[in-house]
Write an enzyme that holds these catalytic residues in place. Structure first.
Site, mmCIF file in Angstrom:
data_model
loop_
_atom_site.group_PDB
_atom_site.id
_atom_site.type_symbol
_atom_site.label_atom_id
_atom_site.label_comp_id
_atom_site.label_asym_id
_atom_site.label_seq_id
_atom_site.Cartn_x
_atom_site.Cartn_y
_atom_site.Cartn_z
ATOM 1 C CG ASP A 1 -12.305 2.868 1.680
ATOM 2 O OD1 ASP A 1 -12.456 3.105 2.887
ATOM 3 O OD2 ASP A 1 -12.951 3.461 0.793
ATOM 4 C CG ASP B 1 -8.217 3.547 -3.278
ATOM 5 O OD1 ASP B 1 -8.196 2.641 -2.436
ATOM 6 O OD2 ASP B 1 -9.055 4.462 -3.271
#
Length: 375
Positions: free
Chosen positions: A154, A96
């Protein structure tokens, strides 16, 4: 008499003023901390390596872009500098880093041309590219040993950092890795009906897919709402950067699925295929993200289609405002109520989440005519 687009613009201007006022107020307590979830009306403070740490400074940069508020710019820059520790330590980093450094370093570099921000963003991009598994053609998720072969939906939203890095350096390798991961998602994560699974597990040595895993969704074959938003927006970003029609087609399929499953009040359940139950997690953040993604699609499709996606996004944002807006609640720092982080683990259920606030504000900016992106 105003036409529909003029009414949308007028409404968006009103919301933007409310966003500025509320963020100005709450920033005086939140400061340069790392807010994630609102607990009893106040945002908490995470560690410097937490995956959502880009969203608060990203929100501040959205406002600075128009107001020139130096106090907010200073807070955003301070958050970015505090994130140097995990960036330099390496071990805490994960998939991320796009969420973390696109909305901090890339944003600041685009707005102010700061060379330190450029270096941070390129360092993060190189780390993300280094997580690429050449056998399975995916970017590895998380760091636990048992997750060596995991890829998640994601990560499509992290790929903007790689596309930006290729454009910034003139080196196509970053873009190549982003496209390989996107093509894996088309094969293994996103279904023909536009829904998606959260996690695909691969043999990290051979690249063979082993199974799909429910993750934060209800089941491996269900339709996690925020996963759909990641897929929709992530593929739209891929189409924007590459011009590839397969990414735009995928974004449109997911948008159709999202809209067809959206409840009348505009507030999605955490998973569109989960059984309804008392007190279940709802997820305003997924609708805010999806709306911003649909406004991206509106820029990429022919003029005859564009209005459909703009109107759909504007309608979603208006319903979110009516159902979830916390503008007049002095006891709530979040902008949008009823977001859910991880319902299977009962983590932060039906509370404001910082990324829901960011995507709502970003979408409002797009409705008002902004086409620039920090992604």
């Amino acid at each position: 008499m105003l036409n529909q687009e003029e009414m949308q613009l007028q409404w968006a201007e009103d919301k933007w003023r409310q966003i500025i006022a509320k963020v100005d107020l709450t920033s005086r307590r939140i400061g340069d901390s790392f807010p994630y979830a609102s607990i009893d009306g106040q945002y908490n403070n995470e560690l410097a390596d937490w995956w959502t740490n880009g969203f608060w400074p990203g929100l501040l940069w959205l406002i600075y872009r128009e107001t020139g508020d130096q106090r907010l710019a200073g807070l955003a820059a301070s958050v970015e500098s505090k994130m140097d520790a995990p960036l330099q330590e390496y071990e805490p980093l994960h998939h991320d880093v796009g969420f973390m450094w696109s909305l901090t370093s890339v944003a600041r570099y685009k707005l102010l041309g700061e060379p330190d921000s450029r270096r941070r963003a390129l360092t993060a991009a190189s780390h993300l590219m280094g997580r690429y598994n050449a056998r399975g053609k995916f970017i590895r998720a998380w760091n636990q040993p048992e997750r060596t072969g995991w890829a998640i939906i994601d990560c499509l939203m992290n790929l903007g950092l790689l596309y930006w890095a290729s454009e910034e350096t003139g080196d196509p390798r970053y873009r190549h890795v982003a496209m390989e991961h996107s093509d894996m998602a088309l094969r293994e994560l996103i279904r023909p009906d536009g829904s998606s699974c959260h996690i695909a597990s691969f043999d990290p040595e051979t690249g063979q897919r082993l199974e799909t895993i429910a993750g934060q969704g209800y089941a491996a074959d269900s339709a996690w709402a925020r996963g759909a938003a990641w897929a929709l927006y992530g593929m739209a970003l891929g189409a924007r950067y590459t011009g590839e029609s397969r990414y735009l087609d995928s974004a449109k399929r997911t948008a159709e699925m999202f809209l067809s499953h959206l409840p009348e009040d505009g507030l999605p359940p955490y998973d569109f295929r989960a059984p309804l139950e008392e007190g279940m997690g709802m997820d305003s953040s997924s609708a805010a993200c999806a709306a911003s993604g649909m406004l991206e699609i509106a820029l990429l499709v022919p003029a005859g289609e564009s209005g459909f996606y703009r109107d759909a996004a504007a309608g979603m944002l208006s319903k979110l405002d009516q159902r979830c807006g916390a503008w007049d609640d002095a006891g709530e720092e979040g902008l949008l109520r009823f977001a859910t982080a991880n319902y299977p683990k009962r983590a932060h259920v039906n509370v404001p989440l910082i990324y829901g606030d960011y995507f709502f504000a970003e979408a409002i900016c797009k409705l008002r005519g902004h086409r620039e992106l920090f992604w």
